[in-house]
Enzyme design. Structure first.
Site, short mmCIF file in Angstrom:
data_model
loop_
_atom_site.label_atom_id
_atom_site.label_comp_id
_atom_site.label_asym_id
_atom_site.label_seq_id
_atom_site.Cartn_x
_atom_site.Cartn_y
_atom_site.Cartn_z
N ASN A 81 -11.00 -2.68 -5.04
CA ASN A 81 -10.29 -1.74 -5.92
C ASN A 81 -11.01 -1.54 -7.26
O ASN A 81 -10.71 -0.58 -7.98
CB ASN A 81 -8.84 -2.17 -6.15
N ASP A 125 0.83 -1.21 0.00
CA ASP A 125 0.00 0.00 0.00
C ASP A 125 0.86 1.25 0.00
O ASP A 125 1.94 1.28 0.59
CB ASP A 125 -0.92 -0.03 1.23
C1 IPE Z 1 -5.29 -2.74 -0.09
O1 IPE Z 1 -4.99 -1.40 -0.30
C2 IPE Z 1 -5.29 -3.48 -1.38
C3 IPE Z 1 -3.99 -3.60 -2.05
C4 IPE Z 1 -2.85 -3.22 -1.58
C5 IPE Z 1 -4.03 -4.24 -3.32
P1 IPE Z 1 -6.12 -0.29 -0.41
O2 IPE Z 1 -5.43 1.00 -0.58
O3 IPE Z 1 -7.11 -0.66 -1.44
O4 IPE Z 1 -6.82 -0.40 1.03
P2 IPE Z 1 -7.81 0.59 1.77
O5 IPE Z 1 -8.91 0.91 0.80
O6 IPE Z 1 -7.03 1.81 2.13
O7 IPE Z 1 -8.25 -0.17 2.97
C1 IPE Z 2 -1.68 0.15 -3.33
O1 IPE Z 2 -1.42 1.50 -3.38
C2 IPE Z 2 -1.86 -0.45 -4.70
C3 IPE Z 2 -3.24 -0.80 -5.04
C4 IPE Z 2 -4.26 -0.79 -4.21
C5 IPE Z 2 -3.51 -1.18 -6.41
P1 IPE Z 2 -2.60 2.56 -3.38
O2 IPE Z 2 -2.98 2.83 -4.79
O3 IPE Z 2 -3.70 2.12 -2.50
O4 IPE Z 2 -1.87 3.81 -2.77
P2 IPE Z 2 -2.49 4.87 -1.76
O5 IPE Z 2 -3.04 4.11 -0.57
O6 IPE Z 2 -3.57 5.60 -2.50
O7 IPE Z 2 -1.34 5.72 -1.40
MG MG Z 3 -4.12 2.39 -0.53
#
Ligand code: IPE
Ligand code: IPE
Ligand code: MG
Length: 252
Positions: free
Chosen positions: A71, A23
């Site tokens: 997502n 993340d």
């Molecule tokens: C969790 O990250 C999913 C992945 C890393 C693929 P998110 O960024 O989607 O999680 P939330 O929404 O902050 O909980």
């Molecule tokens: C995790 O990084 C990757 C995916 C969920 C695909 P994020 O895209 O959630 O990054 P932040 O949380 O917005 O920084």
């Molecule tokens: Mg995230």
């Protein structure tokens, strides 16, 4: 000074299975004045480095959460960009993964993925299926709730067909129908990006995992951070419900 009560006199071996919630790509991109997709591209570089670090450390299974059931709700541009990125990365990295003895396995609702990506995944899984040095599990379109539901559905179908009786459904049987069937449960869960939540990752399999949270954004999660997470794990005493004295008696 006495050691903290959770520390084991003998340190743990390296984890067999490390699972990572990667993340922080979006925030990394924003901090660098870039588009979110540039953050995901930077995240791929970290994922590649993590696979190498896992191999070097002697880990058996590395599971990377790349795209969750939730997502799909992101803006279409980002979702489409990520799907294209997965196709591109599979294409580019496959030779290298194969040459390193890595077996690739995808967990998730693959029927929701674009056709081209499904084909690339199937080809990559087939090509690497005999590799045994490390298993790299990619969780794409994955959710822990989805996983439990698909397992329940398959068990129900078997019960209706008379292949099993409801009494045959125990923890082991359910486990055999989950996406990670046949692999050890994650010993260590790492989440980067500062949040302390599971976000619908491996709900069943994380029951007894050690949890490591770091504020580092995924693109910044380097070899030192990985080593720190492994060191954290090696300092835990895994009691699985027993007392510390019981665990120490077995270890002696
Ligand atoms: C969790 O990250 C999913 C992945 C890393 C693929 P998110 O960024 O989607 O999680 P939330 O929404 O902050 O909980
Ligand atoms: C995790 O990084 C990757 C995916 C969920 C695909 P994020 O895209 O959630 O990054 P932040 O949380 O917005 O920084
Ligand atoms: Mg995230």
């Amino acid at each position: 000074m006495s050691p903290p009560s959770t520390a084991s006199p003998q340190s743990q071996p390296v984890p067999r299975h490390v699972a990572i919630i990667m993340d922080g790509n979006g925030r990394w991109a924003a901090a660098h004045g870039k588009a979110r997709l540039a953050g995901h591209r930077a995240g791929v570089r970290t994922a590649r480095a993590a696979a190498r670090a896992g191999l070097a450390a002697g880990i058996d299974v590395l599971t990377l959460f790349a795209f969750s059931s939730e997502n799909w709700q992101r803006p279409a541009d980002e979702v489409n960009g990520l799907m294209r990125l997965f196709v591109e990365v599979l294409q580019r990295e496959l030779d290298d993964l194969h040459a390193n003895g890595i077996q690739l396995r995808l967990i998730g609702a693959r029927e929701h993925l674009p056709e081209i990506l499904r084909r690339r995944i199937a080809a990559a899984e087939a090509r690497t299926s005999a590799n045994a040095r490390m298993t790299l599990v990619l969780a794409v379109a994955y959710g822990g709730r989805w996983d439990l539901v698909q397992a329940a559905r398959r068990l129900a179908a078997k019960a209706r067909a008379g292949e099993i009786s409801p009494d045959d459904i125990d923890e082991a049987a359910l486990g055999r129908h989950l996406a990670l069937a046949g692999l050890p449960a994650p010993d260590l869960l790492i989440r980067t990006g500062g949040e302390r939540r599971i976000s619908n990752f491996l709900l069943w399999d994380l029951a007894y995992s050690e949890l490591y949270f770091t504020d580092a954004l995924w693109p910044d999660f380097g070899a030192d951070e990985f080593a720190a997470a492994l060191a954290f794990f090696q300092g835990r005493q895994r009691r699985f419900g027993r007392t510390g004295a019981q665990v120490e008696a077995v270890a002696d």
